[in-house]
Scaffold this motif. Structure first.
Motif, mmCIF file in Angstrom:
data_model
loop_
_atom_site.group_PDB
_atom_site.id
_atom_site.type_symbol
_atom_site.label_atom_id
_atom_site.label_comp_id
_atom_site.label_asym_id
_atom_site.label_seq_id
_atom_site.Cartn_x
_atom_site.Cartn_y
_atom_site.Cartn_z
ATOM 1 N N HIS A 132 6.937 0.595 -3.905
ATOM 2 C CA HIS A 132 5.810 -0.139 -3.327
ATOM 3 C C HIS A 132 5.778 -1.615 -3.728
ATOM 4 O O HIS A 132 4.724 -2.157 -4.068
ATOM 5 N N SER A 190 0.847 -1.189 0.000
ATOM 6 C CA SER A 190 0.000 0.000 0.000
ATOM 7 C C SER A 190 0.882 1.239 0.000
ATOM 8 O O SER A 190 1.813 1.350 0.802
ATOM 9 N N PRO A 199 -0.649 -4.307 4.909
ATOM 10 C CA PRO A 199 -0.507 -3.405 3.758
ATOM 11 C C PRO A 199 -0.097 -4.110 2.474
ATOM 12 O O PRO A 199 0.468 -3.479 1.578
#
Length: 302
Positions: free
Chosen positions: A134, A12, A161
């Motif tokens: 990411h 995330s 996440p």
């Protein structure tokens, strides 16, 4: 030093913990030797470098961590042997045969006792967190190992996440098209390792190793209902790898074109040399992942 296999996940974008914050969270599931319960595996985060003592090894905006897994060598045949002997003792004491439920309890008790005496084997799984791009990359060839990583992270990260990495086009359909069209995507070449499997019966497969099949032969297999589930490729003459139907990247090998850069990583300090090698790897694999994502039609929005 390079990761050999990539199980690719997305992080995330809002997940941006400091090293100290992430370290504190991971410490909640730090590896404890011999901490077995009813589970056959003992898992936990271990120091990435023993001499550093921290669970996280930081290289720029990249975190490297290591999941340590302890497994007891305890064959089922040994458990059954001891359980059978224990059941005979119980039968003599109570005067009748043990039932199914009681036998299950005996096996569980015997397993718990034997586990404390069994030899341990250990394995490590390295994980790379790229906070800028990411990515979460697990250096594992089997989904079970990445599942262990995610399961252990889920115990300390709430909310978790981690997102799936999905592309608009499936690797299977894309690889099949590349072979059929005899055209590799931009920045890639197709190498001599191919596997085709039947769409209706996974037991039916054809494998070409160190050999490129003739186009007519490939066409016949694909017309018969087979698709490509494994394909060896090279990216920009820099990195070779094998892509599979799950989108996993395996057998990563940096090629000779990177040899000069690697030879220049001169340092008497082992950790400094490792950091320089990882920095090189981070850059190359990030570029490879971006190009491969484009070749698969781009990334699906989640």
């Amino acid at each position: 030093m390079w990761f050999k296999n990539l199980k690719v996940f997305r992080l995330s974008p809002t997940w941006q913990p400091s090293t100290e914050e992430f370290e504190t969270l991971l410490q909640k599931q730090a590896f404890q030797a011999g901490q077995f319960s009813s589970e056959p595996l003992n898992l936990g985060w271990a120091p990435f470098f023993d001499e550093e003592g921290t669970l996280i090894h930081k290289v720029g905006r990249h975190y490297l961590v290591k999941l340590l897994v302890e497994k007891k060598l305890l064959p089922a045949s040994v458990i059954n042997q001891f359980a059978k002997a224990k059941a005979l003792e119980v039968e003599e004491q109570q005067g009748y045969k043990v039932g199914r439920k009681q036998m299950k309890e005996i096996k569980e008790d015997v397993t718990a006792v034997l586990r404390t005496k069994a030899f341990s084997i250990y394995r490590e799984t390295r994980v790379w967190f790229d906070l800028d791009n990411h990515w979460m990359i697990v250096d594992a060839g089997a989904s079970s190992k990445s599942d262990e990583v995610i399961g252990t992270l889920a115990k300390v990260l709430d909310p978790l996440p981690i997102l799936s990495y999905m592309t608009e086009q499936s690797p299977t359909s894309s690889m099949t098209s590349w072979l059929l069209d005899e055209t590799a995507p931009d920045s890639f070449t197709i190498d001599q390792d191919t596997e085709l499997k039947s769409m209706t019966d996974s037991r039916i497969s054809v494998r070409y190793a160190n050999h490129s099949p003739e186009h007519d032969e490939l066409s016949k297999h694909i017309t018969a209902g087979k698709t490509c589930t494994r394909l060896a490729m090279t990216w920009n003459d820099r990195v070779s790898f094998v892509l599979n139907d799950a989108g996993d990247i395996r057998r990563i090998t940096p090629l000779d074109v990177l040899a000069e850069s690697r030879e220049n990583l001169n340092s008497d300090d082992a950790i400094e040399h490792f950091d320089a090698e990882m920095t090189l790897m981070f850059g190359e694999l990030n570029a490879l992942l971006n190009d491969l994502t484009d070749a698969l039609g781009g990334e699906k929005k989640q």
